[in-house]
Design a protein around this motif. Structure first.
Motif, PDB file in Angstrom:
ATOM      1  N   THR A  73     -15.152   1.746  -1.265  1.00 59.56           N
ATOM      2  CA  THR A  73     -15.836   3.032  -1.418  1.00 59.56           C
ATOM      3  C   THR A  73     -16.499   3.404  -0.094  1.00 59.56           C
ATOM      4  N   LEU A  74     -16.205   4.621   0.370  1.00 63.45           N
ATOM      5  CA  LEU A  74     -16.778   5.151   1.607  1.00 63.45           C
ATOM      6  C   LEU A  74     -17.615   6.367   1.265  1.00 63.45           C
ATOM      7  N   ALA A  75     -18.871   6.335   1.615  1.00 69.43           N
ATOM      8  CA  ALA A  75     -19.780   7.438   1.299  1.00 69.43           C
ATOM      9  C   ALA A  75     -20.386   7.988   2.581  1.00 69.43           C
ATOM     10  N   ASN A  76     -20.463   9.300   2.663  1.00 70.35           N
ATOM     11  CA  ASN A  76     -21.111   9.963   3.791  1.00 70.35           C
ATOM     12  C   ASN A  76     -22.529  10.327   3.374  1.00 70.35           C
ATOM     13  N   THR A  77     -23.477   9.508   3.792  1.00 66.98           N
ATOM     14  CA  THR A  77     -24.875   9.734   3.417  1.00 66.98           C
ATOM     15  C   THR A  77     -25.613  10.612   4.422  1.00 66.98           C
ATOM     16  N   GLY A  78     -24.914  11.059   5.460  1.00 67.11           N
ATOM     17  CA  GLY A  78     -25.549  11.891   6.467  1.00 67.11           C
ATOM     18  C   GLY A  78     -25.582  13.361   6.079  1.00 67.11           C
ATOM     19  N   SER A  79     -26.072  14.172   6.992  1.00 68.35           N
ATOM     20  CA  SER A  79     -26.194  15.621   6.734  1.00 68.35           C
ATOM     21  C   SER A  79     -25.038  16.410   7.342  1.00 68.35           C
ATOM     22  N   ARG A  80     -24.140  15.735   8.063  1.00 67.80           N
ATOM     23  CA  ARG A  80     -22.994  16.401   8.669  1.00 67.80           C
ATOM     24  C   ARG A  80     -21.703  15.745   8.201  1.00 67.80           C
ATOM     25  N   ALA A  81     -20.626  16.499   8.266  1.00 69.76           N
ATOM     26  CA  ALA A  81     -19.324  15.988   7.844  1.00 69.76           C
ATOM     27  C   ALA A  81     -18.809  14.947   8.831  1.00 69.76           C
ATOM     28  N   ILE A  82     -17.989  14.036   8.343  1.00 69.94           N
ATOM     29  CA  ILE A  82     -17.349  13.018   9.179  1.00 69.94           C
ATOM     30  C   ILE A  82     -15.872  13.354   9.289  1.00 69.94           C
ATOM     31  N   LEU A  83     -15.382  13.430  10.507  1.00 74.21           N
ATOM     32  CA  LEU A  83     -13.990  13.790  10.745  1.00 74.21           C
ATOM     33  C   LEU A  83     -13.050  12.695  10.233  1.00 74.21           C
ATOM     34  N   PRO A  84     -11.761  13.014  10.063  1.00 74.30           N
ATOM     35  CA  PRO A  84     -10.799  12.014   9.566  1.00 74.30           C
ATOM     36  C   PRO A  84     -10.792  10.751  10.429  1.00 74.30           C
ATOM     37  N   SER A  85     -10.602   9.626   9.791  1.00 73.68           N
ATOM     38  CA  SER A  85     -10.571   8.344  10.494  1.00 73.68           C
ATOM     39  C   SER A  85      -9.714   7.370   9.706  1.00 73.68           C
ATOM     40  N   ARG A  86      -9.512   6.208  10.269  1.00 75.09           N
ATOM     41  CA  ARG A  86      -8.773   5.149   9.604  1.00 75.09           C
ATOM     42  C   ARG A  86      -9.713   3.996   9.283  1.00 75.09           C
ATOM     43  N   VAL A  87      -9.479   3.371   8.154  1.00 73.47           N
ATOM     44  CA  VAL A  87     -10.267   2.213   7.741  1.00 73.47           C
ATOM     45  C   VAL A  87      -9.327   1.023   7.646  1.00 73.47           C
ATOM     46  N   VAL A  88      -9.710  -0.062   8.321  1.00 75.02           N
ATOM     47  CA  VAL A  88      -8.890  -1.283   8.351  1.00 75.02           C
ATOM     48  C   VAL A  88      -9.600  -2.357   7.538  1.00 75.02           C
ATOM     49  N   LEU A  89      -8.871  -2.943   6.609  1.00 78.14           N
ATOM     50  CA  LEU A  89      -9.410  -4.006   5.768  1.00 78.14           C
ATOM     51  C   LEU A  89      -8.621  -5.289   6.036  1.00 78.14           C
ATOM     52  N   PRO A  90      -9.177  -6.239   6.812  1.00 84.80           N
ATOM     53  CA  PRO A  90      -8.481  -7.513   7.038  1.00 84.80           C
ATOM     54  C   PRO A  90      -8.414  -8.328   5.743  1.00 84.80           C
ATOM     55  N   VAL A  91      -7.235  -8.878   5.469  1.00 78.63           N
ATOM     56  CA  VAL A  91      -7.034  -9.748   4.309  1.00 78.63           C
ATOM     57  C   VAL A  91      -6.319 -10.996   4.811  1.00 78.63           C
ATOM     58  N   GLY A  92      -7.083 -12.060   5.044  1.00 76.26           N
ATOM     59  CA  GLY A  92      -6.484 -13.253   5.604  1.00 76.26           C
ATOM     60  C   GLY A  92      -5.921 -12.969   6.982  1.00 76.26           C
ATOM     61  N   ALA A  93      -4.622 -13.306   7.160  1.00 73.13           N
ATOM     62  CA  ALA A  93      -3.959 -13.052   8.431  1.00 73.13           C
ATOM     63  C   ALA A  93      -3.416 -11.635   8.529  1.00 73.13           C
ATOM     64  N   GLY A  94      -3.366 -10.913   7.422  1.00 67.50           N
ATOM     65  CA  GLY A  94      -2.863  -9.542   7.426  1.00 67.50           C
ATOM     66  C   GLY A  94      -3.998  -8.538   7.362  1.00 67.50           C
ATOM     67  N   ARG A  95      -3.624  -7.282   7.156  1.00 67.86           N
ATOM     68  CA  ARG A  95      -4.641  -6.245   7.040  1.00 67.86           C
ATOM     69  C   ARG A  95      -4.053  -5.032   6.341  1.00 67.86           C
TER      70      ARG A  95
END
Length: 419
Positions: free
Chosen positions: A113-135
């Motif tokens: 879950t990604l939440a924007n708790t700020g007062s301005r919008a957040i531009l598109p981005s990528r989220v990387v989740l490492p899982v062991g040796a992969g991601r």
């Protein structure tokens, strides 16, 4: 005068040291900032930066307009890609695994879950989740102020392991992959992939505590050899309250027992690669050890588990399976099943039942030597894993030796031992 000169020299020295310390701190801060700035540059960008410098130099020195135009194009591309790094990535990240313990073959399902708790919008981005040796990589669209996004994921488990999930990294970069800014969020979570086990009906092991057990020096809250009375402590079983003494003294008194040797169920699991013909045999031995240990714990046995280099925690079923999840091969100098039996005899002399587990590369002579090292009077069972073999039972010395080729053969093989 001499003392005043000395004092002034000391003050000057202190000032120089203070100035030097401050400059050192500023240098460290500047070095960290430089390292952070250089950390956003990808290898491809370094190549283009070098190419731009070369093109600029050659274009100026040789007077070739084409080289200068190429240098301008490369420089503009680099500048435009740098603009994609501008913007906030201050997500409030929550990593939630539905279950942190699964069995081999099961899927571990979770949510990010990604939440924007700020007062301005957040531009598109990528989220990387490492899982062991992969991601795993998730593309997050523009997130308005106060909005949130949820990404579901499933982790397949094909083998026993302790898998580290996370920490989550938020990546801001350009479409060409020249620059990349990474911010790590949240803390990693351990996913325990337990070995497969089988259940036995009733007290299938047949090894229960009885009145003939030899007393040990340890005291226990629950056994068959009464020792004394003592005052109640939080956590004591109310079934052991001695009501007559409680009424007479006015304090709650409970029975205390001496542990007998028949309450010690010991598992010796060989982790030497020389004892197994392959990883399948090793995994089968671990699954068999887990099955035996869980059955003994359900029968209220005190279970102790040894491998070549250490003891495994086995106070509860969850703790026992967690320790098996991360178990690997021991080093060659730790020895095989014979050395393991010696360690068991030295550290657990009052064991009543000892189960040794090893692979098919252990011959009959080594098994006889290992069983001969175990504590005198203990009942010994050896389980040999041999992939694809039919279940069989034989005697080596005073020990019962069971050979199994698959996990589902274990319960039937034990019934033959107890028959």
């Amino acid at each position: 005068m001499a003392s005043e000169a000395l004092g002034q020299a000391t003050v000057a020295h202190d000032r120089r040291e203070g100035l030097g310390g401050a400059l050192g701190e500023y240098a460290l801060i500047a070095l960290r900032m430089l390292r952070g700035a250089l950390g956003v540059v990808r290898p491809t960008a370094w190549v283009l930066l070098a190419a731009a410098v070369v093109l600029w130099v050659l274009g100026r020195s040789l007077g070739w307009w084409e080289l200068t135009v190429a240098a301008v194009v490369v420089t503009v591309v680099l500048a435009l890609c740098l603009l994609f790094l501008i913007g906030r990535t201050a997500y409030d990240v929550t990593l939630d695994l539905n279950r942190t313990r699964v069995v081999v073959g099961e899927r571990a399902v979770g949510a990010l879950t990604l939440a924007n708790t700020g007062s301005r919008a957040i531009l598109p981005s990528r989220v990387v989740l490492p899982v062991g040796a992969g991601r795993g990589v998730f593309d997050v669209h523009r997130l308005a102020a106060g909005a949130s996004a949820e990404e579901l994921f499933a982790i397949p488990t094909s083998r026993r392991a302790v898998v580290k999930v996370g920490p989550v990294s938020v990546v801001r970069g350009d479409p060409l992959g020249l620059f990349e800014r990474v911010h790590r969020r949240d803390e990693p979570v351990d996913l325990f992939v337990h070995p497969r086990t089988v259940l036995f009906d009733g007290q299938s092991l047949g090894f229960v505590r009885d009145l003939d057990g030899m007393p040990a020096t340890d005291l226990s809250r629950d056994d068959v050899s009464f020792h004394a009375l003592r005052e109640y402590q939080p956590g004591d079983d109310l079934r052991h309250v001695h009501w007559k003494s409680t009424a007479r003294t006015g304090d709650v008194m409970v029975r205390q027992y001496e542990e007998t040797r028949r309450s010690h169920f010991v598992i010796g699991l060989s982790t030497s690669p020389a004892d197994y013909r392959g990883e399948e045999e090793f995994e089968l031995a671990i699954s068999a050890a887990g099955s035996l240990g869980l059955r003994a714990l359900r029968d209220s046995q005190r279970v102790e588990v040894r491998v070549q280099e250490r003891a495994l925690p086995a106070a509860t079923g969850k703790q026992f399976l967690d320790s098996l999840s991360g178990l690997g091969h021991s080093k060659a100098r730790a020895g095989g099943i014979v050395e393991l039996a010696g360690v068991v005899a030295a550290t657990m002399p009052l064991a009543s039942v000892v189960v040794l587990l090893c692979g098919s590369k252990v011959d009959a002579n080594d098994l006889r030597a290992a069983c001969g090292r175990l504590p005198y009077g203990a009942r010994v069972l050896a389980v040999v894993t041999e992939t694809g073999a039919s279940p069989s039972l034989r005697r080596i010395g005073d020990a019962d030796v069971v050979t199994v080729g698959a996990l589902d053969q274990l319960a039937g093989a034990l019934r033959k031992v107890l028959a």
